[in-house]
Design a protein around this motif. Structure first.
Motif, PDB file in Angstrom:
ATOM      1  N   ASP A   1      -4.632   5.541   9.561  1.00  0.00           N
ATOM      2  CA  ASP A   1      -5.027   5.102   8.218  1.00  0.00           C
ATOM      3  C   ASP A   1      -5.238   6.304   7.310  1.00  0.00           C
ATOM      4  O   ASP A   1      -4.763   6.336   6.171  1.00  0.00           O
ATOM      5  N   LEU A   2      -5.968   7.296   7.807  1.00  0.00           N
ATOM      6  CA  LEU A   2      -6.244   8.484   7.002  1.00  0.00           C
ATOM      7  C   LEU A   2      -4.980   9.281   6.701  1.00  0.00           C
ATOM      8  O   LEU A   2      -4.826   9.805   5.599  1.00  0.00           O
ATOM      9  N   ASP A   3      -4.075   9.354   7.664  1.00  0.00           N
ATOM     10  CA  ASP A   3      -2.813  10.052   7.425  1.00  0.00           C
ATOM     11  C   ASP A   3      -2.020   9.363   6.322  1.00  0.00           C
ATOM     12  O   ASP A   3      -1.382  10.023   5.486  1.00  0.00           O
ATOM     13  N   GLU A   4      -2.079   8.032   6.291  1.00  0.00           N
ATOM     14  CA  GLU A   4      -1.391   7.274   5.253  1.00  0.00           C
ATOM     15  C   GLU A   4      -2.026   7.530   3.885  1.00  0.00           C
ATOM     16  O   GLU A   4      -1.328   7.723   2.885  1.00  0.00           O
ATOM     17  N   ILE A   5      -3.361   7.549   3.817  1.00  0.00           N
ATOM     18  CA  ILE A   5      -4.066   7.856   2.568  1.00  0.00           C
ATOM     19  C   ILE A   5      -3.744   9.279   2.122  1.00  0.00           C
ATOM     20  O   ILE A   5      -3.472   9.531   0.943  1.00  0.00           O
ATOM     21  N   LEU A   6      -3.753  10.212   3.055  1.00  0.00           N
ATOM     22  CA  LEU A   6      -3.451  11.611   2.759  1.00  0.00           C
ATOM     23  C   LEU A   6      -2.072  11.733   2.127  1.00  0.00           C
ATOM     24  O   LEU A   6      -1.920  12.332   1.059  1.00  0.00           O
ATOM     25  N   ASP A   7      -1.064  11.158   2.759  1.00  0.00           N
ATOM     26  CA  ASP A   7       0.306  11.279   2.264  1.00  0.00           C
ATOM     27  C   ASP A   7       0.498  10.536   0.945  1.00  0.00           C
ATOM     28  O   ASP A   7       0.970  11.115  -0.036  1.00  0.00           O
ATOM     29  N   ALA A   8       0.103   9.269   0.912  1.00  0.00           N
ATOM     30  CA  ALA A   8       0.372   8.453  -0.269  1.00  0.00           C
ATOM     31  C   ALA A   8      -0.477   8.849  -1.476  1.00  0.00           C
ATOM     32  O   ALA A   8       0.034   8.948  -2.589  1.00  0.00           O
ATOM     33  N   HIS A   9      -1.762   9.069  -1.275  1.00  0.00           N
ATOM     34  CA  HIS A   9      -2.662   9.303  -2.411  1.00  0.00           C
ATOM     35  C   HIS A   9      -2.883  10.790  -2.689  1.00  0.00           C
ATOM     36  O   HIS A   9      -2.668  11.251  -3.804  1.00  0.00           O
ATOM     37  N   LEU A  10      -3.304  11.534  -1.683  1.00  0.00           N
ATOM     38  CA  LEU A  10      -3.665  12.931  -1.913  1.00  0.00           C
ATOM     39  C   LEU A  10      -2.456  13.825  -2.168  1.00  0.00           C
ATOM     40  O   LEU A  10      -2.542  14.773  -2.945  1.00  0.00           O
ATOM     41  N   VAL A  11      -1.338  13.525  -1.526  1.00  0.00           N
ATOM     42  CA  VAL A  11      -0.139  14.349  -1.718  1.00  0.00           C
ATOM     43  C   VAL A  11       0.741  13.792  -2.837  1.00  0.00           C
ATOM     44  O   VAL A  11       1.116  14.505  -3.762  1.00  0.00           O
ATOM     45  N   LYS A  12       1.061  12.483  -2.762  1.00  0.00           N
ATOM     46  CA  LYS A  12       2.059  11.907  -3.678  1.00  0.00           C
ATOM     47  C   LYS A  12       1.467  11.236  -4.908  1.00  0.00           C
ATOM     48  O   LYS A  12       2.208  10.852  -5.801  1.00  0.00           O
ATOM     49  N   GLY A  13       0.149  11.063  -4.962  1.00  0.00           N
ATOM     50  CA  GLY A  13      -0.471  10.459  -6.141  1.00  0.00           C
ATOM     51  C   GLY A  13      -0.367   8.951  -6.214  1.00  0.00           C
ATOM     52  O   GLY A  13      -0.681   8.363  -7.246  1.00  0.00           O
ATOM     53  N   GLY A  14       0.059   8.319  -5.120  1.00  0.00           N
ATOM     54  CA  GLY A  14       0.177   6.864  -5.097  1.00  0.00           C
ATOM     55  C   GLY A  14      -1.090   6.220  -4.560  1.00  0.00           C
ATOM     56  O   GLY A  14      -2.183   6.805  -4.630  1.00  0.00           O
ATOM     57  N   ARG A  15      -0.935   5.046  -4.010  1.00  0.00           N
ATOM     58  CA  ARG A  15      -2.054   4.287  -3.444  1.00  0.00           C
ATOM     59  C   ARG A  15      -1.611   3.647  -2.136  1.00  0.00           C
ATOM     60  O   ARG A  15      -0.417   3.513  -1.869  1.00  0.00           O
ATOM     61  N   VAL A  16      -2.601   3.231  -1.338  1.00  0.00           N
ATOM     62  CA  VAL A  16      -2.358   2.477  -0.107  1.00  0.00           C
ATOM     63  C   VAL A  16      -3.063   1.138  -0.290  1.00  0.00           C
ATOM     64  O   VAL A  16      -4.217   0.979   0.116  1.00  0.00           O
ATOM     65  N   PRO A  17      -2.395   0.179  -0.925  1.00  0.00           N
ATOM     66  CA  PRO A  17      -3.055  -1.086  -1.267  1.00  0.00           C
ATOM     67  C   PRO A  17      -3.698  -1.802  -0.087  1.00  0.00           C
ATOM     68  O   PRO A  17      -4.786  -2.369  -0.234  1.00  0.00           O
ATOM     69  N   ARG A  18      -3.089  -1.761   1.087  1.00  0.00           N
ATOM     70  CA  ARG A  18      -3.647  -2.506   2.229  1.00  0.00           C
ATOM     71  C   ARG A  18      -5.005  -1.962   2.667  1.00  0.00           C
ATOM     72  O   ARG A  18      -5.781  -2.659   3.305  1.00  0.00           O
ATOM     73  N   LEU A  19      -5.311  -0.699   2.317  1.00  0.00           N
ATOM     74  CA  LEU A  19      -6.585  -0.086   2.700  1.00  0.00           C
ATOM     75  C   LEU A  19      -7.590  -0.006   1.547  1.00  0.00           C
ATOM     76  O   LEU A  19      -8.744   0.341   1.761  1.00  0.00           O
ATOM     77  N   MET A  20      -7.150  -0.349   0.344  1.00  0.00           N
ATOM     78  CA  MET A  20      -8.035  -0.270  -0.813  1.00  0.00           C
ATOM     79  C   MET A  20      -9.112  -1.344  -0.734  1.00  0.00           C
ATOM     80  O   MET A  20      -8.822  -2.508  -0.470  1.00  0.00           O
ATOM     81  N   VAL A  21     -10.340  -0.945  -0.978  1.00  0.00           N
ATOM     82  CA  VAL A  21     -11.447  -1.896  -0.986  1.00  0.00           C
ATOM     83  C   VAL A  21     -11.356  -2.801  -2.205  1.00  0.00           C
ATOM     84  O   VAL A  21     -11.596  -4.006  -2.115  1.00  0.00           O
ATOM     85  N   ASP A  22     -10.980  -2.241  -3.336  1.00  0.00           N
ATOM     86  CA  ASP A  22     -10.930  -2.988  -4.592  1.00  0.00           C
ATOM     87  C   ASP A  22      -9.513  -3.115  -5.104  1.00  0.00           C
ATOM     88  O   ASP A  22      -9.246  -2.910  -6.284  1.00  0.00           O
ATOM     89  N   ASP A  23      -8.579  -3.495  -4.239  1.00  0.00           N
ATOM     90  CA  ASP A  23      -7.181  -3.640  -4.650  1.00  0.00           C
ATOM     91  C   ASP A  23      -7.078  -4.757  -5.687  1.00  0.00           C
ATOM     92  O   ASP A  23      -7.419  -5.902  -5.399  1.00  0.00           O
ATOM     93  N   PRO A  24      -6.620  -4.440  -6.891  1.00  0.00           N
ATOM     94  CA  PRO A  24      -6.542  -5.478  -7.915  1.00  0.00           C
ATOM     95  C   PRO A  24      -5.571  -6.602  -7.565  1.00  0.00           C
ATOM     96  O   PRO A  24      -5.665  -7.693  -8.120  1.00  0.00           O
ATOM     97  N   ALA A  25      -4.640  -6.373  -6.647  1.00  0.00           N
ATOM     98  CA  ALA A  25      -3.694  -7.410  -6.255  1.00  0.00           C
ATOM     99  C   ALA A  25      -4.285  -8.400  -5.247  1.00  0.00           C
ATOM    100  O   ALA A  25      -3.728  -9.468  -5.035  1.00  0.00           O
ATOM    101  N   LYS A  26      -5.403  -8.041  -4.610  1.00  0.00           N
ATOM    102  CA  LYS A  26      -6.014  -8.936  -3.637  1.00  0.00           C
ATOM    103  C   LYS A  26      -6.897  -9.961  -4.337  1.00  0.00           C
ATOM    104  O   LYS A  26      -7.608  -9.620  -5.272  1.00  0.00           O
ATOM    105  N   PRO A  27      -6.833 -11.220  -3.892  1.00  0.00           N
ATOM    106  CA  PRO A  27      -7.739 -12.208  -4.489  1.00  0.00           C
ATOM    107  C   PRO A  27      -9.188 -11.851  -4.169  1.00  0.00           C
ATOM    108  O   PRO A  27      -9.506 -11.408  -3.077  1.00  0.00           O
ATOM    109  N   GLN A  28     -10.058 -12.026  -5.144  1.00  0.00           N
ATOM    110  CA  GLN A  28     -11.476 -11.702  -4.952  1.00  0.00           C
ATOM    111  C   GLN A  28     -12.238 -12.838  -4.320  1.00  0.00           C
ATOM    112  O   GLN A  28     -12.086 -13.942  -4.498  1.00  0.00           O
TER     113      GLN A  28
END
Length: 115
Positions: A88-115
């Motif tokens: 999980d952390l490797d995915e966050i590292l690559d997607a967010h910290l390196v590439k500036g993207g997001r990992v929606p499946r791991l986001m606590v407050d993903d706007p695409a997820k129903p609340q």
């Protein structure tokens, strides 16, 4: 009266990982009780190995998102992630910290997820 401009960011990204520890019988649990300390070390080692000098990874006390723990938050964006494994952390590292993207499946407050 206008405010003076903010100073430049000292770090491009600042990651706070909850390493709070409560007693094992606490009903809220704790991120450290779920392995956040070792996982934080994994992320720090990976960040150093990649030479991301403009990213700072810090331990934090309770971030008050215990139900999602272990958790981390990345500033200045304020994006929260829940993670459980080094993968999980490797995915966050690559997607967010390196590439500036997001990992929606791991986001606590993903706007695409129903609340």
């Amino acid at each position: 009266m206008s405010l003076p401009p903010d100073p430049p960011l000292h770090f491009r990204l600042h990651v706070f990982i909850c390493t709070n520890r409560r007693p094992d019988d606490n009903p809220r649990g704790s991120c450290a009780g779920r392995g956040s300390e070792a996982l934080r070390e994994h992320l720090k080692d990976a960040q150093k190995r990649l030479g991301l000098k403009d990213v700072r990874i810090n331990s934090a006390g309770c971030l008050d998102r215990c139900g999602h723990g272990p958790v981390l938050v990345i500033y200045p964006e304020g994006v929260w992630y829940s993670f459980a494994t080094t993968a999980d952390l490797d995915e966050i590292l690559d997607a967010h910290l390196v590439k500036g993207g997001r990992v929606p499946r791991l986001m606590v407050d993903d706007p695409a997820k129903p609340q």
